[in-house]
Design an enzyme around this catalytic site. Structure first.
Site, mmCIF file in Angstrom:
data_model
loop_
_atom_site.group_PDB
_atom_site.id
_atom_site.type_symbol
_atom_site.label_atom_id
_atom_site.label_comp_id
_atom_site.label_asym_id
_atom_site.label_seq_id
_atom_site.Cartn_x
_atom_site.Cartn_y
_atom_site.Cartn_z
ATOM 1 N N LYS A 307 44.165 -16.019 -23.106
ATOM 2 C CA LYS A 307 42.777 -15.819 -22.657
ATOM 3 C C LYS A 307 42.865 -14.915 -21.418
ATOM 4 O O LYS A 307 43.071 -15.380 -20.296
ATOM 5 C CB LYS A 307 42.153 -17.173 -22.305
ATOM 6 C CG LYS A 307 40.630 -17.244 -22.379
ATOM 7 C CD LYS A 307 39.895 -16.243 -21.537
ATOM 8 C CE LYS A 307 39.838 -16.642 -20.077
ATOM 9 N NZ LYS A 307 39.164 -15.592 -19.240
ATOM 10 N N SER A 360 43.147 -17.644 -9.094
ATOM 11 C CA SER A 360 42.858 -18.099 -7.738
ATOM 12 C C SER A 360 43.186 -19.589 -7.584
ATOM 13 O O SER A 360 43.236 -20.332 -8.569
ATOM 14 C CB SER A 360 41.382 -17.843 -7.427
ATOM 15 O OG SER A 360 40.588 -18.553 -8.349
ATOM 16 N N CYS A 415 48.222 -10.285 -5.730
ATOM 17 C CA CYS A 415 48.502 -11.596 -5.137
ATOM 18 C C CYS A 415 49.623 -11.500 -4.125
ATOM 19 O O CYS A 415 49.812 -12.394 -3.326
ATOM 20 C CB CYS A 415 48.867 -12.598 -6.218
ATOM 21 S SG CYS A 415 50.384 -12.157 -7.051
HETATM 22 P P1 NAD Z 1 40.218 -16.266 -11.206
HETATM 23 O O1 NAD Z 1 40.820 -17.550 -10.772
HETATM 24 O O2 NAD Z 1 38.785 -16.036 -10.901
HETATM 25 O O3 NAD Z 1 40.366 -16.085 -12.791
HETATM 26 C C1 NAD Z 1 41.602 -16.292 -13.426
HETATM 27 C C2 NAD Z 1 41.329 -16.748 -14.859
HETATM 28 O O4 NAD Z 1 40.643 -18.001 -14.825
HETATM 29 C C3 NAD Z 1 40.469 -15.780 -15.654
HETATM 30 O O5 NAD Z 1 40.973 -15.684 -16.962
HETATM 31 C C4 NAD Z 1 39.099 -16.429 -15.617
HETATM 32 O O6 NAD Z 1 38.339 -16.144 -16.777
HETATM 33 C C5 NAD Z 1 39.423 -17.908 -15.560
HETATM 34 N N1 NAD Z 1 38.398 -18.672 -14.830
HETATM 35 C C6 NAD Z 1 37.628 -18.229 -13.797
HETATM 36 N N2 NAD Z 1 36.795 -19.207 -13.396
HETATM 37 C C7 NAD Z 1 37.046 -20.270 -14.178
HETATM 38 C C8 NAD Z 1 36.495 -21.596 -14.245
HETATM 39 N N3 NAD Z 1 35.540 -21.997 -13.408
HETATM 40 N N4 NAD Z 1 36.983 -22.445 -15.173
HETATM 41 C C9 NAD Z 1 37.942 -22.053 -16.011
HETATM 42 N N5 NAD Z 1 38.497 -20.812 -16.006
HETATM 43 C C10 NAD Z 1 38.052 -19.936 -15.092
HETATM 44 O O7 NAD Z 1 41.126 -15.093 -10.598
HETATM 45 P P2 NAD Z 1 40.859 -13.528 -10.631
HETATM 46 O O8 NAD Z 1 39.750 -13.206 -9.700
HETATM 47 O O9 NAD Z 1 40.801 -13.030 -12.016
HETATM 48 O O10 NAD Z 1 42.247 -13.014 -10.012
HETATM 49 C C11 NAD Z 1 42.485 -12.952 -8.633
HETATM 50 C C12 NAD Z 1 43.190 -14.198 -8.128
HETATM 51 O O11 NAD Z 1 44.410 -14.397 -8.835
HETATM 52 C C13 NAD Z 1 43.600 -14.085 -6.676
HETATM 53 O O12 NAD Z 1 43.342 -15.308 -6.052
HETATM 54 C C14 NAD Z 1 45.086 -13.801 -6.727
HETATM 55 O O13 NAD Z 1 45.821 -14.182 -5.586
HETATM 56 C C15 NAD Z 1 45.471 -14.598 -7.908
HETATM 57 N N6 NAD Z 1 46.730 -14.143 -8.472
HETATM 58 C C16 NAD Z 1 47.829 -14.904 -8.252
HETATM 59 C C17 NAD Z 1 49.045 -14.490 -8.729
HETATM 60 C C18 NAD Z 1 50.277 -15.305 -8.498
HETATM 61 O O14 NAD Z 1 51.290 -14.991 -9.071
HETATM 62 N N7 NAD Z 1 50.239 -16.343 -7.697
HETATM 63 C C19 NAD Z 1 49.139 -13.298 -9.455
HETATM 64 C C20 NAD Z 1 47.990 -12.556 -9.685
HETATM 65 C C21 NAD Z 1 46.779 -13.001 -9.183
#
Ligand code: NAD
Length: 632
Positions: A307, A360, A415
């Site tokens: 997804k 996140s 990230c």
């Molecule tokens: P996000 O958490 O908003 O989304 C990530 C995934 O979760 C997406 O597929 C999204 O559709 C899904 N999602 C979003 N809200 C949801 C909910 N309420 N319930 C269920 N699923 C949900 O993150 P983003 O904005 O796409 O990416 C940026 C974030 O990712 C930043 O916080 C960054 O630090 C983090 N990140 C971390 C790493 C790591 O390795 N630690 C790597 C890349 C990005």
């Protein structure tokens, strides 16, 4: 016949176009626009009859060059209902010569790829429209090629069938998730027993696909995400390295064997796949982060449901095509687009054995808690607030280069981006002007513009959020050294651009220090001592990455020893381990006990089984109710 055009980057629309009604003169206009533009176009025919494919190729061929470039012979052999993918490109290099796989003497190339079986539930997402009665075409047109896009819109705007929608893909409903999981569950029955060398060979073929089509991947993800092509190519490369790691899976799945642990008894271990595993990924690395997961999961014998982020979905589609072309059986890799509904469908599905998540922190926590409550193995990587410590003895030019590269690369949407520079003692006074100088030289432009160093942010909503932090930092009393607000790029005034922003005199109580901003905003915090800098990092909620810049080996060694962070750079600002190590932070940057990819990835996607074996032996000693001791 309809074409759906998807170009959500920079806020473009999705368009449905009835191409059947285009006249010859309109074709000619399109052809001219295509000649004048530089770019690529992907047309995906979902369920056409073979003759319809041929007719389409003959009609569209002249638009892009010669009709036979659409490989009519291949098209004629398609089974009824088979989808085909048409890719054309006229990208040129600096000398005006065709790039990539274009043929000599022509300025474009086309290619047709197709799946051997009619599409199953393995490609469920909003850009391929299933079950539509056989007349839907999908086209993904890079936003970057505005000239062509505009010409197309002007031309096609005269047709009745044109329709504009918001920049969204269709989201999967729970029933779609069920279909994908069912396809994966069925495929697992045979994939888990597919010989190891065969699984490995698919990975080798996939590796070749990525190598050959890395530019396609880079362009697609750059167009949707906004990052520069160079940066996108770097992302593809880092994903490719995990695929290469998975090519070696036979070696990585070896167990242990101990002969004669007791009389006539041998013990050995084997690693077995879990079943259906799901990956949920963020927007910021649409190629690489999914590749942290599925190559290893699949090579280990699992089947996978991805997804991807709804903000940049097309790269996963391309990856699915490449896996199919690499010989991966249908159902082993599945893509479901969507939001919380799709995610919750996976988290609670009884047939999903494990979940890999990257995103996140609040969502990572939710994924971990919900997934484990439903009995699944979960690894959930969260957000970050990465600090870079600059000691007074550091090479300040190196440190300034690093701060700017790691702070503003990919517009800060990484990230592992550096968002805080902790300047110890008088380091700030030397460092600040050097950082400022470098910021002034940055080229901000659409990702595919030659020389672009920083592209737009991913969405208007995200841009607004980041700009809000700049307002907050100013109101909270930080010194705004470089203000990225009110920035626009000529010709892209509605794009989601902002300039690099730099704050000095940031304090730990300010929101720009506390929160993950995920944009091109760098905060300089002045600390009196090394100990103060370490304390700030160790007190921070996150523990993803950090770096120290110094020429003192002893100080660096002390730092690596006492810092409470999962990945540490010594004079390296973005310490992302290569594929044969594992990636993962500490504290609220990860939930679950497995880091991602590398050895941890293999452990996460497999279960160990220990076998204690005895073959009939004359020294069998009869019934023994004692606990087995294996000591004789
Ligand atoms: P996000 O958490 O908003 O989304 C990530 C995934 O979760 C997406 O597929 C999204 O559709 C899904 N999602 C979003 N809200 C949801 C909910 N309420 N319930 C269920 N699923 C949900 O993150 P983003 O904005 O796409 O990416 C940026 C974030 O990712 C930043 O916080 C960054 O630090 C983090 N990140 C971390 C790493 C790591 O390795 N630690 C790597 C890349 C990005």
């Amino acid at each position: 016949m309809q074409i759906r055009r998807l170009s959500p980057a920079l806020g473009a629309e999705v368009t449905d176009i009835d191409v059947a009604n285009i006249s010859d003169s309109q074709f000619e206009t399109l052809r001219q626009a295509w000649n004048d533009a530089e770019g690529f176009l992907v047309l995906r025919a979902q369920t056409l009859e073979p003759e319809e494919h041929v007719a389409f190729a003959r009609r569209f061929g002249p638009l892009f060059g010669e009709a036979d470039q659409f490989q009519e012979s291949v098209l004629k052999n398609l089974l009824p209902g088979q989808p085909a993918l048409y890719r054309v490109s006229n990208k040129k290099d600096a000398k005006g010569e065709p790039l990539g796989r274009e043929r000599a003497g022509t300025y474009w190339h086309s290619d047709v790829s197709f799946r051997r079986e009619p599409a199953q539930a393995s490609l469920l997402h909003g850009i391929e429209v299933p079950d539509n009665g056989g007349d839907t075409m999908f086209a993904s047109l890079s936003k970057a090629y505005a000239a062509l896009s505009d010409a197309m819109q002007r031309l096609l705007g005269t047709l009745d069938a044109i329709r504009y929608e918001g920049g969204e893909v269709d989201f999967a409903a729970t029933a779609d998730v069920d279909r994908a999981v069912n396809a994966a569950r069925q495929a697992f029955e045979t994939w888990r027993d597919t010989p190891l060398t065969r699984r490995q060979n698919v990975m080798f073929a996939f590796r070749e696909q990525i190598s050959t089509r890395r530019m396609d991947l880079a362009r697609t993800l750059s167009a949707e995400h906004g990052k520069t092509i160079d940066d996108a190519l770097g992302e593809v490369q880092r994903g490719l390295e995990v695929v290469e790691f998975a090519c070696n899976i036979a070696h990585l799945l070896k167990g242990n064997y101990s002969e004669q642990v007791s009389t006539a008894i041998d013990t050995y271990t084997i690693r077995q796949p879990l079943g259906v595993v799901a990956g949920i990924t963020p927007f910021n690395f649409p190629a690489m982060v999914p590749m942290w997961m599925y190559p290893i999961a699949i090579a280990c014998g699992n089947t996978f449901v991805l997804k991807p982020s709804e903000k940049d979905p097309s790269t996963s589609q391309l990856a699915a095509e490449m896996l199919a072309e690499a010989g991966l059986p249908d159902g082993v890799f599945n893509v479901v687009h969507g939001d919380k509904v799709a995610v919750d469908g996976l988290l609670t599905h009884p047939d999903v054995a494990a979940i890999s998540f990257v995103g996140s922190t609040p969502i990572a926590r939710y994924i971990y808690e919900t997934g484990t409550a439903h009995g699944k193995r979960v690894q959930a990587l969260g957000g970050a607030k990465n600090h870079m410590v600059v000691l007074p003895d550091a090479d300040m030019d190196l440190a300034a280069d690093a701060a700017v590269s790691a702070g503003y690369g990919s517009a800060g949407e990484r990230c592992m981006a550096i968002s805080v520079v902790l300047a110890v003692g008088d380091a700030a006074d030397t460092l600040l002007p050097k950082v400022q100088e470098r910021i002034d030289d940055l080229t901000i432009a659409p990702g595919d513009t030659a020389g672009a160093e920083m592209g737009p942010l991913v969405t208007q909503a995200h841009l607004d959020r980041v700009l809000g932090y700049v307002d907050a930092g100013e109101n909270e009393g930080a010194t705004l050294v470089a203000d990225g607000r009110g920035f626009s790029v000529e010709g892209y005034e509605n794009g989601f651009f902002m300039g690099p922003t730099l704050f000095d005199n940031v304090r730990p109580d300010m929101s720009i220090y506390r929160d993950e901003i995920f944009g091109p905003v760098l905060s300089l915090v002045r600390t009196d001592s090394y100990a103060d800098a370490v304390k700030l990092i160790n007190d921070n909620q996150y523990g993803n990455g950090t770096a120290v810049f110094t020429n003192d080996g002893g100080a660096a060694r002390k730092f690596q020893n006492e810092i409470q962070v999962g990945m540490v750079g010594i004079n390296v600002p973005i310490p992302v381990p290569l594929a044969f190590y594992s990636f993962g932070g500490w504290k609220d940057s990860i939930f679950g006990s497995h880091a991602i990819y590398g050895p941890d990835g293999v452990h996460f996607y497999t279960r160990q089984k220990a076998i204690i074996s005895r073959w009939p032996d004359p020294v069998h000693r009869g019934v023994d109710l004692g606990f087995p001791r294996y000591d004789n």
